[in-house]
Design an enzyme around this catalytic site. Structure first.
Site, PDB file in Angstrom:
ATOM      1  N   TYR A 138       0.878  -1.176   0.000  1.00  0.00           N
ATOM      2  CA  TYR A 138       0.000   0.000   0.000  1.00  0.00           C
ATOM      3  C   TYR A 138       0.913   1.223   0.000  1.00  0.00           C
ATOM      4  O   TYR A 138       2.045   1.183  -0.482  1.00  0.00           O
ATOM      5  CB  TYR A 138      -0.921  -0.092   1.222  1.00  0.00           C
ATOM      6  CG  TYR A 138      -1.991   0.961   1.322  1.00  0.00           C
ATOM      7  CD1 TYR A 138      -2.783   1.306   0.226  1.00  0.00           C
ATOM      8  CD2 TYR A 138      -2.243   1.607   2.534  1.00  0.00           C
ATOM      9  CE1 TYR A 138      -3.774   2.271   0.327  1.00  0.00           C
ATOM     10  CE2 TYR A 138      -3.241   2.563   2.649  1.00  0.00           C
ATOM     11  CZ  TYR A 138      -3.997   2.892   1.539  1.00  0.00           C
ATOM     12  OH  TYR A 138      -4.976   3.845   1.651  1.00  0.00           O
ATOM     13  N   LYS A 209      -5.486  -1.634  -2.145  1.00  0.00           N
ATOM     14  CA  LYS A 209      -6.587  -1.438  -1.193  1.00  0.00           C
ATOM     15  C   LYS A 209      -7.230  -2.777  -0.827  1.00  0.00           C
ATOM     16  O   LYS A 209      -7.548  -3.041   0.347  1.00  0.00           O
ATOM     17  CB  LYS A 209      -7.642  -0.514  -1.802  1.00  0.00           C
ATOM     18  CG  LYS A 209      -7.210   0.939  -1.928  1.00  0.00           C
ATOM     19  CD  LYS A 209      -7.477   1.713  -0.643  1.00  0.00           C
ATOM     20  CE  LYS A 209      -7.160   3.191  -0.824  1.00  0.00           C
ATOM     21  NZ  LYS A 209      -7.492   3.992   0.353  1.00  0.00           N
TER      22      LYS A 209
END
Length: 618
Positions: A138, A209
């Site tokens: 991420y 995500k």
């Protein structure tokens, strides 16, 4: 109704509740459901959803025709993990320049290869080392990945829809192999993490995500789907790049653009009526418009608008607690917000709504809350004199009579605003790295707050408005600092630590998604989002808050997500939005205590344990 009838009806209800509770206690939890396969042999080894590598037992190897296709030594999951981590640690030890971009991309490649061959092991390692490796899958590394995605691409992950697919999307969704999808993250690549228009390469953020939905919320990885909706790009470099993988034409606009998104949403919800769709990194002019267009029809939310807002509100409430005040004192905070894009507007709306609720939730309350915010964009302080002001920003534009006696004006600089307002909080959502210069920080040092707070929330790291070292050295040791991307804590000397809180959306969106899924809520309401933000603000102990810790450590993300999911489900029930999930219908949900809701959440969180595989002939 006779007394006998009433008694019989009550007895029947009690029996049903007792039977339900007994049945529920023996329900197979999410991670222990067996997997039915219609394949054998090498086809299983090449399927990352079901591949166990060297952990296939000898009986499984016989049953699934794998004997001879793997080395004879059967290894435990712990041994597999150790083997993978040994290679990873070698890379870290050999990184002479520390964790630079090259090293981070190399680690991402290693993780990506594991993801491609064994999803269970991938998520097992990610969950066990979430603090260490969330920055790889991420932010901030995912920003680098998106920028270089066309060169990094090896095999497809997710689905790609484009303007060339008009009229075909209703059929295309059936090309995805999973009959059940719980969570979708979709992007058009137009505004990726403050890096601008990256076109089809933005699929990387949707993948990242969803990795966190699995790791933090326990969404089953077989039921997540990253989606890129490619409507072109206005990035001239990509338009001329012969290796670019997306449509090499300028972006669609207006009704043409909307018709493409409409077609996609209709197709997705036609095949998967109960799916939740998170919109990610859409440019400002479409983010809020699409949210308003779909939020009352579909189960969807926009993380940049609503997730960022919730995390910021939680941080603002934490800052109030750090001042040794009650959260009910939040409406007294003066806040300067820098940035009036979709994220900034989302934060303004959510913070005003929170203040107004504390003040009575009426018209006067909203007006009083509005007066606590000072919004500054690239053109300076926003006032009612601003020409062509965005209709969503207009409610927060300062009135001329409010600023004239302070010696401020339309377009006043950030330094001028800080010197005059002396705010409690300086909140950065401008995505301009280094915007909080030495001059700005010196101006903020004049804050009248006992513990002023800087929230430099822009991602990735290069877009952070300032670093914690800069903030603590200029504003003072007593301040509170938070950022969107991770920074190391600051040694302030004499045993004091300047805590760098990571106020990242990953604290909220997994819990919002999980709570919505398990409640079966028809829509995602403002109340559910508010419940999530307030729950996050309460996750720190008093001792932590007094030290300046306003966000919990990433290492606790899974437990935090459980709590937020419980808060979201509870709010959905109170708003009569909950319709239930699987064997748990809406009436069953309403009977649950808070502890039973927590168990319901825990039992439905996927865990990275190898499932029992059962072959069934087609």
């Amino acid at each position: 109704m006779s007394n006998f009838s009433r008694q019989a009806r009550l007895s029947s209800t009690l029996i049903r509740v007792v039977q339900y509770k007994i049945t529920r206690s023996f329900t197979t939890i999410e991670c222990h459901r067996p997997s039915i396969l219609h394949k054998k042999g090498v086809d299983i080894i090449h399927d990352p959803w079901f591949n166990k590598g060297t952990s296939f037992s000898m009986t499984e190897r016989d049953r699934l025709e794998l004997r001879g296709l793997l080395p004879p030594n059967v290894q435990t999951e712990e041994q597999q993990t150790e083997r993978f981590m040994t290679d990873l640690k070698k890379l870290e030890m050999n990184a002479r320049d520390g964790f630079d971009d090259t090293t981070c991309l190399a680690k991402w490649r290693i993780f990506n290869r594991l993801h491609d061959r064994n999803e269970t092991m991938y998520y097992k390692i990610l969950i066990a080392h979430i603090k260490e490796y969330a920055p790889i899958v991420y932010t901030p590394t995912v920003g680098l990945v998106c920028q270089k995605y066309s060169g990094l691409f090896r095999r497809p992950r997710g689905m790609y829809f484009s303007a060339a697919d008009r009229g075909e999307m209703m059929a295309m969704v059936y090309n995805w192999p999973a009959d059940q999808v719980d969570m979708i993250v979709v992007t058009d690549g137009s505004s990726i993490m403050g890096l601008g228009d990256l076109g089809v390469q933005g699929i990387g953020i949707a993948i990242g995500k969803l990795d966190l939905y699995v790791a933090a919320a326990g969404i089953n990885p077989q039921r997540v789907l990253p989606i890129m909706i490619d409507v072109g790009t206005n990035n001239e470099t990509l338009l001329k790049d012969p290796l670019y993988l997306g449509l090499q034409e300028h972006r669609l606009e207006g009704e043409e653009y909307l018709s493409i998104i409409d077609e996609l949403m209709e197709a997705l919800f036609n095949r998967w009526p109960h799916v939740i769709v998170q919109f990610e990194d859409f440019q400002r002019k479409w983010a809020s418009k699409l949210l308003l267009r779909y939020r009352n029809t579909y189960r969807m939310f926009n993380d940049d608008v609503q997730g960022t807002a919730g995390v910021a509100v939680a941080g603002l409430l934490g800052a109030v607690r750090a001042q040794q005040k009650m959260m009910i004192d939040f409406p007294k905070q003066n806040i300067v917000v820098v940035g009036a894009g979709s994220a900034g507007i989302g934060v303004l709306k959510a913070a005003r709504r929170t203040m107004a609720r504390m003040l009575g939730n009426n018209e006067d309350a909203f007006e009083s809350a509005r007066s606590q915010f000072w919004v500054v964009d690239v053109n300076g302080l926003i006032t009612e004199e601003r020409e062509d002001i965005d209709h969503e920003v207009k409610p927060f534009a300062r009135k001329t009579n409010e600023i004239s006696h302070r010696g401020l004006r339309e377009g006043a600089s950030l330094v001028e605003v800080l010197q005059e307002v002396k705010p409690d909080v300086l909140l950065g959502l401008a995505a301009v790295g280094g915007l909080f210069s030495k001059e700005v920080l010196e101006a903020f040092r004049g804050s009248t707050s006992t513990r002023p707070a800087i929230l430099a929330m822009s991602n990735p790291t290069t877009n952070a408005e300032c670093t914690p070292e800069e903030a603590f050295s200029i504003v003072g040791k007593h301040m509170i600092f938070a950022s969107g991307s991770p920074f190391e804590d600051v040694d302030l000397g004499n045993g004091q630590i300047g805590y760098c809180n990571q106020g990242n959306n990953m604290y909220l969106f997994p819990g919002i998604g999980l709570g919505t899924l398990l409640s079966g809520a028809r829509i995602i309401s403002d109340g559910m989002l508010q419940a999530a933000a307030e729950c996050l603000a309460e996750c720190m102990t008093e001792d932590e808050v007094l030290k300046g810790i306003i966000y919990p450590p990433i290492s606790r993300i899974r437990d935090i997500t459980k709590k937020i999911a419980v808060a979201v489900i509870t709010e959905a029930i109170e708003e009569d939005l909950a319709e239930g999930y699987r064997e748990m219908n809406s009436r069953d949900l309403q009977r649950l205590t808070k502890e039973e809701i927590r168990l319901h959440v825990e039992n439905n969180m996927w865990k990275p344990d190898y499932p029992t595989l059962i072959y069934k002939d087609d």
